[in-house]
Write a protein that holds these residues in place. Sequence first.
Motif, PDB file in Angstrom:
ATOM      1  N   LEU A   1     -13.349  15.584  28.687  1.00  0.00           N
ATOM      2  CA  LEU A   1     -12.019  15.982  29.145  1.00  0.00           C
ATOM      3  C   LEU A   1     -10.897  15.483  28.248  1.00  0.00           C
ATOM      4  O   LEU A   1      -9.735  15.801  28.480  1.00  0.00           O
ATOM      5  N   SER A   2     -11.208  14.650  27.244  1.00  0.00           N
ATOM      6  CA  SER A   2     -10.172  13.997  26.435  1.00  0.00           C
ATOM      7  C   SER A   2      -9.195  13.237  27.331  1.00  0.00           C
ATOM      8  O   SER A   2      -7.979  13.414  27.249  1.00  0.00           O
ATOM      9  N   LEU A   3      -9.752  12.406  28.170  1.00  0.00           N
ATOM     10  CA  LEU A   3      -8.947  11.555  29.053  1.00  0.00           C
ATOM     11  C   LEU A   3      -9.573  10.162  29.063  1.00  0.00           C
ATOM     12  O   LEU A   3     -10.792  10.039  29.048  1.00  0.00           O
ATOM     13  N   PRO A   4      -8.758   9.115  29.127  1.00  0.00           N
ATOM     14  CA  PRO A   4      -9.332   7.777  29.204  1.00  0.00           C
ATOM     15  C   PRO A   4      -9.851   7.469  30.613  1.00  0.00           C
ATOM     16  O   PRO A   4      -9.325   7.989  31.589  1.00  0.00           O
ATOM     17  N   VAL A   5     -10.870   6.635  30.678  1.00  0.00           N
ATOM     18  CA  VAL A   5     -11.504   6.317  31.961  1.00  0.00           C
ATOM     19  C   VAL A   5     -11.594   4.799  32.148  1.00  0.00           C
ATOM     20  O   VAL A   5     -12.023   4.084  31.239  1.00  0.00           O
ATOM     21  N   MET A   6     -11.183   4.345  33.317  1.00  0.00           N
ATOM     22  CA  MET A   6     -11.376   2.948  33.720  1.00  0.00           C
ATOM     23  C   MET A   6     -12.580   2.872  34.640  1.00  0.00           C
ATOM     24  O   MET A   6     -12.639   3.617  35.626  1.00  0.00           O
ATOM     25  N   VAL A   7     -13.512   1.984  34.321  1.00  0.00           N
ATOM     26  CA  VAL A   7     -14.561   1.676  35.279  1.00  0.00           C
ATOM     27  C   VAL A   7     -14.204   0.330  35.896  1.00  0.00           C
ATOM     28  O   VAL A   7     -14.139  -0.681  35.202  1.00  0.00           O
ATOM     29  N   CYS A   8     -13.913   0.354  37.189  1.00  0.00           N
ATOM     30  CA  CYS A   8     -13.449  -0.854  37.865  1.00  0.00           C
ATOM     31  C   CYS A   8     -14.624  -1.515  38.573  1.00  0.00           C
ATOM     32  O   CYS A   8     -15.356  -0.856  39.323  1.00  0.00           O
ATOM     33  N   MET A   9     -14.834  -2.784  38.298  1.00  0.00           N
ATOM     34  CA  MET A   9     -15.888  -3.529  38.996  1.00  0.00           C
ATOM     35  C   MET A   9     -15.297  -4.863  39.442  1.00  0.00           C
ATOM     36  O   MET A   9     -14.505  -5.473  38.724  1.00  0.00           O
ATOM     37  N   ASP A  10     -15.685  -5.279  40.634  1.00  0.00           N
ATOM     38  CA  ASP A  10     -15.058  -6.461  41.215  1.00  0.00           C
ATOM     39  C   ASP A  10     -15.352  -7.704  40.387  1.00  0.00           C
ATOM     40  O   ASP A  10     -16.509  -8.012  40.086  1.00  0.00           O
ATOM     41  N   GLY A  11     -14.267  -8.394  40.031  1.00  0.00           N
ATOM     42  CA  GLY A  11     -14.388  -9.605  39.233  1.00  0.00           C
ATOM     43  C   GLY A  11     -15.178 -10.659  39.989  1.00  0.00           C
ATOM     44  O   GLY A  11     -15.043 -10.801  41.207  1.00  0.00           O
ATOM     45  N   PHE A  12     -15.996 -11.387  39.303  1.00  0.00           N
ATOM     46  CA  PHE A  12     -16.879 -12.433  39.833  1.00  0.00           C
ATOM     47  C   PHE A  12     -17.918 -11.872  40.783  1.00  0.00           C
ATOM     48  O   PHE A  12     -19.111 -12.018  40.544  1.00  0.00           O
ATOM     49  N   VAL A  13     -17.450 -11.186  41.851  1.00  0.00           N
ATOM     50  CA  VAL A  13     -18.388 -10.687  42.856  1.00  0.00           C
ATOM     51  C   VAL A  13     -19.471  -9.834  42.181  1.00  0.00           C
ATOM     52  O   VAL A  13     -20.659  -9.935  42.495  1.00  0.00           O
ATOM     53  N   LEU A  14     -19.058  -8.994  41.236  1.00  0.00           N
ATOM     54  CA  LEU A  14     -20.038  -8.206  40.481  1.00  0.00           C
ATOM     55  C   LEU A  14     -20.227  -8.774  39.069  1.00  0.00           C
ATOM     56  O   LEU A  14     -21.355  -8.988  38.640  1.00  0.00           O
ATOM     57  N   THR A  15     -19.141  -9.028  38.372  1.00  0.00           N
ATOM     58  CA  THR A  15     -19.285  -9.410  36.955  1.00  0.00           C
ATOM     59  C   THR A  15     -20.157 -10.659  36.762  1.00  0.00           C
ATOM     60  O   THR A  15     -20.872 -10.768  35.788  1.00  0.00           O
ATOM     61  N   HIS A  16     -20.083 -11.594  37.725  1.00  0.00           N
ATOM     62  CA  HIS A  16     -20.801 -12.848  37.549  1.00  0.00           C
ATOM     63  C   HIS A  16     -22.024 -12.958  38.454  1.00  0.00           C
ATOM     64  O   HIS A  16     -22.640 -14.008  38.515  1.00  0.00           O
ATOM     65  N   ALA A  17     -22.332 -11.872  39.156  1.00  0.00           N
ATOM     66  CA  ALA A  17     -23.479 -11.919  40.074  1.00  0.00           C
ATOM     67  C   ALA A  17     -24.761 -11.532  39.338  1.00  0.00           C
ATOM     68  O   ALA A  17     -24.761 -10.578  38.557  1.00  0.00           O
TER      69      ALA A  17
END
Lengths: 410, 325
Positions: free
Chosen positions: A156-172
């Motif tokens: 689509l030529s559009l930027p995309v953010m993938v949001c993931m919960d800090g610590f709860v997901l990133t550090h699990a």
Amino acid sequence: MLRQMEGSQAVAEAVALCRPEVICAYPISPQTHIVEALSRLVTGGRLKPCEYVNVESEFAALSACIGASAAGARTYTATASQGLLYMTEALYNASGLGLPVVMTVANRAIGAPINIWNDHSDSMSQRDSGWIQLYAESNQEAVDLHVQAFALAEELSLPVMVCMDGFVLTHAFERVDLPSQEQVDAFLPPYEPRQVLDPDDPVSIGAMVGPEAFTEVRYLGHLRQLAALERIPHLAARFERGFGRACGGLVRGYRTEDADTIVLALGSVLGTLKDVADELRQDGMRIGVAGLTTFRPFPLHAVRKVLGRARRVVVLERAFSLGAGGIVAAEVRSALAGNGADVFTVVAGLGGRAVTKASLRLLLTGGPGEPLTFLDLNQDLVAGELRRAGRARRSGPPAENLLRDLAGGV
Amino acid sequence: MPVERTKFYQVGSFAVGNRLLPPEQRAVQASPDRGNSLTCGHRACRGCGEALGARWAVDAAISATAGRMVVVNATGCLEVFSTPYPESSWQVSWIHSLFGNAPAVATGVAAALRAKGRTEVRVVGQGGDGGTVDIGFACLSGMFERDDDVLYICYDNQAYMNTGVQRSGATPPAARTATTPLPGQAFGQGKNVPLIAMAHEIPYVATATVADLRDLEYKVRRAMEFRGARYLHVLVPCPLGWVTAACDTIRVARLATESGLFPVFEAERGEVTGVTKIRRRVPVDDYLRLQGRYAHLFGDPPKTDVIARIQAGADRNVRRFGLVD
Ligand SMILES: Cc1ncc(C[n+]2csc(CCOP(=O)(O)OP(=O)(O)O)c2C)c(N)n1
Ligand code: SF4
Ligand SMILES: [Mg+2]
């Protein structure tokens, strides 16, 4: 391949499988493990050809991504919280120029008061920036959404953010099924830019546009967002065929078919909500859960469909608009306009406060409640500060006052 | 009796006429095959030093790279006067993103080219003094410090011209701008970004003016012989902001150097390697007097103390850079 690994490591591996050519990032908790892992993958030669650029700010990080993407490279960055806000000007620029940068947002609260823990204030604050926003419920979904994000962004030529919960997901540490390189290559074709800085075919990117065409350029961006509403379900279906598991899409219902009450939420809190729904179902309550994966573009029709015949809709939000109320709830209300359901906003889990099953049970089995409530709000603490502010003009910094009150056992 | 060598200089300009040079020594601009990066039709003011400087600099870069280059432009007059359709006038691959991020965007372009194995394509970043020394300064310093393969050119007209002549970190003492009303910009402020660039010990730093366009061409060409971060700071008088006659742009730029107020030099890895000597030194009055932004210094009575402080600054430059033999 099934592995037990940290969410950040898994996301870094998934991003590497997508073969980005340029990665620029600036460290901020809780994003750091992702970019540290990627810098190791680049330096160790496992991810190549790829340039990892250590920049001096998030503004520079996204700006360098803009340059790299405009030069035709698949481009990735990651940030959170203050870092995302520090990027704001460049966020609008990347989407306005139509550059398919993919970014992980390791969701974290915004100060003041400074707070490194998880909520959705950061990405929600950028909801009008023209980026597609996908929210991961689990680390598996974070991995899979990144693979889909590159495909979606570039199509689509559009930027995309993938949001993931800090610590709860990133550090699990969780079990994650990492796709193979062959699977990802089959899913994600090489990047074919619509516009590129090429001396053999010079173009001007980012020219000034006056009133004569600005609305049309903006509207085209809106159309591409709307096109994403069509493309996201297709991509999810294609992903399921290629990888053998469902992930992504617009919004997913859990036991919603016959539900009178549906709780809609985004991100990792959905796991807790589903557990609570299961328990309440055993008590005879007809309750379901709707998980919103795609927040931008907002899938009005899909949300309306999944909320179906529910009479009570509770939108559980990890952020809110001060002075107004729920951000997601406002969208849900417009999705349900005219259908007669009562929509309640519950603001929960700000700045990392745990959203417990006990509190959710209490909330959902209680009376109809107010249109806007704050889960587990310490009313005594609030009242104490209001009294103090009423007594003296120089009542001091509120955050410090509250901490002192807490230490004193208010 | 001292012997004066014959010089083929145009009267007053010290610029040698092209016709008297062998073809290979002629200016890029003298060639019918020049890049023509910035074509006519743009909407710069009459006598705009920035338009002139940018055309010569980018054409020189095109010539040095055989056209294998990309330009990254900061917001500012140059971007605004050169892009609104149908006045768009860039004949090179060109991108404008924001006011304060041109060096970082250039970094990203260079990184992409490296990843794609296309390092024969070179990257030139450019912006005004505001975009460079103020709002873009962190990005510029980062680009320098990482030694990214970018030539960054600052077109210094000593204020925010695009927004109507407000003070920047490059506005000189006593100059009146829309936000430094009389008595004008304070003494003891501002920053010298060429020297700051040198402190990063990048491969090449140089200054130039639009009064000596052959020198500007030389410096761009020289800069393109290096890999890594390079910085070129070009003084470009702005008739609108300096309140000068459009026909005086070159003259004012020349007086800036001949007075010692704007030293022209080049440096490699933090060491000065070349200085353009002043041929005929003039008092700063000659430079200041031509400009309405300094008119308050020449009332009745003139502000001799202020002029003396400006002169002291010029004297210091002369000593510091050895501008006079
Ligand atoms: C973040 C941001 N702040 C302010 C502006 C407004 N603005 C646009 S151009 C400009 C001045 C440019 O000055 P300079 O860089 O010196 O270039 P000049 O126009 O003088 O050539 C300003 C203040 C902007 N575009 N973006
Ligand atoms: S205001 Fe100055 S810099 Fe801007 S176009 Fe006019 S002369 Fe050039
Ligand atoms: Mg300026």
